[in-house]
Design an enzyme around this catalytic site. Structure first.
Site, mmCIF file in Angstrom:
data_model
loop_
_atom_site.group_PDB
_atom_site.id
_atom_site.type_symbol
_atom_site.label_atom_id
_atom_site.label_comp_id
_atom_site.label_asym_id
_atom_site.label_seq_id
_atom_site.Cartn_x
_atom_site.Cartn_y
_atom_site.Cartn_z
ATOM 1 N N GLY A 4 0.812 -1.212 0.000
ATOM 2 C CA GLY A 4 0.000 0.000 0.000
ATOM 3 C C GLY A 4 0.845 1.262 0.000
ATOM 4 N N THR A 5 1.934 1.243 0.741
ATOM 5 C CA THR A 5 2.783 2.435 0.843
ATOM 6 C C THR A 5 3.356 2.796 -0.529
ATOM 7 O OG1 THR A 5 3.304 1.910 3.126
ATOM 8 C CG2 THR A 5 4.838 3.376 1.984
ATOM 9 N N GLN A 12 -7.646 -0.140 3.422
ATOM 10 C CA GLN A 12 -8.477 -0.715 4.492
ATOM 11 C C GLN A 12 -9.820 -1.226 3.962
ATOM 12 O OE1 GLN A 12 -7.841 -1.347 7.700
ATOM 13 N NE2 GLN A 12 -5.802 -0.454 7.686
ATOM 14 N N GLY A 53 -1.927 -6.409 0.169
ATOM 15 C CA GLY A 53 -2.284 -7.817 0.394
ATOM 16 C C GLY A 53 -2.521 -8.193 1.849
ATOM 17 N N THR A 58 11.935 -7.457 -10.381
ATOM 18 C CA THR A 58 11.394 -8.799 -10.630
ATOM 19 C C THR A 58 10.123 -8.993 -9.820
ATOM 20 O OG1 THR A 58 13.628 -9.592 -10.997
ATOM 21 C CG2 THR A 58 11.943 -11.276 -10.521
ATOM 22 N N CYS A 103 2.129 6.059 18.789
ATOM 23 C CA CYS A 103 3.284 6.928 18.591
ATOM 24 C C CYS A 103 4.215 6.260 17.606
ATOM 25 C CB CYS A 103 3.986 7.176 19.907
ATOM 26 S SG CYS A 103 2.871 7.789 21.141
HETATM 27 N N1 PLP Z 1 -2.902 3.053 3.654
HETATM 28 C C1 PLP Z 1 -3.679 2.677 4.679
HETATM 29 C C2 PLP Z 1 -5.023 3.317 4.857
HETATM 30 C C3 PLP Z 1 -3.232 1.718 5.581
HETATM 31 O O1 PLP Z 1 -4.012 1.364 6.607
HETATM 32 C C4 PLP Z 1 -1.957 1.131 5.381
HETATM 33 C C5 PLP Z 1 -1.420 0.141 6.326
HETATM 34 O O2 PLP Z 1 -1.511 0.309 7.522
HETATM 35 C C6 PLP Z 1 -1.188 1.546 4.277
HETATM 36 C C7 PLP Z 1 -1.699 2.508 3.436
HETATM 37 C C8 PLP Z 1 0.166 0.971 4.000
HETATM 38 O O3 PLP Z 1 0.070 -0.322 3.452
HETATM 39 P P1 PLP Z 1 1.320 -1.304 3.484
HETATM 40 O O4 PLP Z 1 1.479 -1.763 4.890
HETATM 41 O O5 PLP Z 1 0.950 -2.417 2.541
HETATM 42 O O6 PLP Z 1 2.496 -0.550 2.982
#
Ligand code: PLP
Length: 419
Positions: A78-79, A186, A207, A244, A332
């Site tokens: 996600g990041t 989420q 995932g 990859t 935190c």
């Molecule tokens: N965005 C949201 C709303 C999340 O809750 C999270 C994970 O906590 C992320 C992005 C980041 O996802 P990832 O842990 O796959 O990098």
């Protein structure tokens, strides 16, 4: 003195942080790690097998989400998807303008991407939210300028669970021909979501929030949407994302999405019942407790309360000793003592934001878990309030409570309280 219950099984109530891999997903993952190790870019049998498996996974995901296979790009999570959507869109379209819009309650993957762009000379408007955590579409309309190139608003908040009016927000962006990105990390697997019905251009998924592996994500990129690559390297992912491909994780992610969508509504309703029981009962049995987030427009698995006079971290620690894994609203993560930006954005005073607890339910949670939690929570809160100088001041009428008493007992110091 309360003693943590011994011999009780652990109850995992932190599915918004991550989930355990589903056994059927694990079977796919392990089999692929053993038998599907080829590099999809290699021109021989092992590579072809891996490449085919990856493209089949992409097609199955696309079918489940109601989008086209070529609109699915695999990332490391996600990041990365958030970083890519935001930085990629900004860098591709900065000739048109350098103004971006987001909300003040986004995940740090979005907020910190925006801050990085501010350092590169972009300007960012952070939309306020109301007391339930909702963005007002009229605020978005008012914030749009001729030089606005991207809007990024999350589908559902990871701390308070509030679900945004994404379709309406996306429509405003379409009217103004501005790209719209939504972090749906989420929401995937929690609500029946189809990116093409929502009118978004870009959407991020991960995932490990839906019983799949960590380190795998998706960026949905609507056909015709142009963004600059973020990860430079080989020609993978149609030359848009070098590296990859993690074929076993991709195959496992496809399985996780299919499993989630196979009973999405039933499982959602089941979790909503558990969620609403907690939301109803907690204020009856614990005094000075306040629900955070929208009462109904919220993720089926999200419960978030503030408990006055005590610290979220201490609630977590004592709940951990009692066998529960939860999360603190004042997390935190940055090692600072600042309370959560989300709780401050919905207007909680610092003292109230500090005493917050997130319970995020999952597939393995049952009514029995909720029963047990409802028995243990008042003991934990009362024990901590017993040690709290703030609560002492309150019962000695030196300070006023910020959250009304409603349910629960006001602690009586004399005569003992049996904990
Ligand atoms: N965005 C949201 C709303 C999340 O809750 C999270 C994970 O906590 C992320 C992005 C980041 O996802 P990832 O842990 O796959 O990098």
């Amino acid at each position: 003195m309360i003693k943590p219950e011994e011999g009780n099984k652990r109850v995992y109530f932190d599915h918004a942080a991550t989930t355990a891999i589903h056994p059927e997903v694990m079977a796919v993952l392990v089999d692929a790690l053993e038998n599907n190790y080829g590099n999809p870019s290699s021109f021989y049998k092992e590579g072809n097998i891996a490449g085919r498996a990856m493209e089949q996974a992409r097609t199955r995901i696309a079918e489940t989400l109601g989008v086209k296979a070529e609109e699915i790009y695999f990332t490391s999570g996600g990041t990365e998807s958030d970083n890519w959507a935001i930085k990629g869109a900004a860098r591709m379209h900065n000739k048109k303008g350098k103004h971006l819009i987001t909300s003040s309650i986004e995940h740090h993957a979005v907020l910190h991407s925006m801050e990085a762009l501010e350092k590169e000379g972009y300007e960012v408007t952070y939309l306020e939210v109301d007391a339930d955590g909702l963005v007002d579409p009229e605020d978005l309309r008012a914030a749009i300028r001729p030089d606005t190139i991207l809007v990024s608003i999350m589908y559902a908040n990871n701390e308070i669970g509030t679900i945004q009016p994404i379709e309406e927000l996306a429509k405003i962006c379409q009217e103004h021909k501005i790209l719209f990105h939504s972090d749906a990390v989420q929401a995937l697997g929690a609500v029946p979501l189809r990116p093409s019905d929502l009118g978004v251009d870009l959407m991020s998924f991960s995932g490990h929030k839906l019983y799949g592996p960590k380190g795998i994500g998706i960026l949905y990129k609507r056909r015709g949407t142009r963004i600059a690559p973020l990860v430079d390297g080989g020609a993978q992912e149609r030359k848009q994302r070098g590296g990859t491909e993690n074929v076993p994780a991709i195959m496992a992610f496809a399985k996780a999405i299919e499993l989630a969508y196979s009973d999405l509504e039933e499982e959602g309703e089941r979790q909503i019942k558990l969620r609403d029981r907690l939301i109803r009962e907690i204020p009856k049995i614990v005094s000075h407790a306040k629900l955070n987030g929208h009462p109904t427009r919220r993720l089926p698995n999200n419960v978030n309360f503030s408990f006055e006079f005590i610290e979220g971290e201490s609630i977590l620690l004592l709940l951990d000793a009692f066998g529960y894994a939860c999360s603190s609203g004042s997390a935190c993560t940055s090692a600072s003592l600042d309370p959560s930006h989300v709780l401050l954005a919905i207007g909680l005073p610092h003292e109230v934001a500090h005493g917050s607890l997130r319970i995020s339910l999952g597939r393995e949670n049952t009514d029995a878990d909720v029963d047990r939690f409802l028995e243990d929570l008042p003991k934990v809160i009362q024990r901590l309030r017993d040690m709290s100088p703030l609560y002492d001041d309150y019962i000695n009428d030196k300070i006023e409570a910020l959250i009304p008493q409603e349910g629960g007992n006001r602690l009586v110091r004399e005569g003992g309280y049996g904990l």
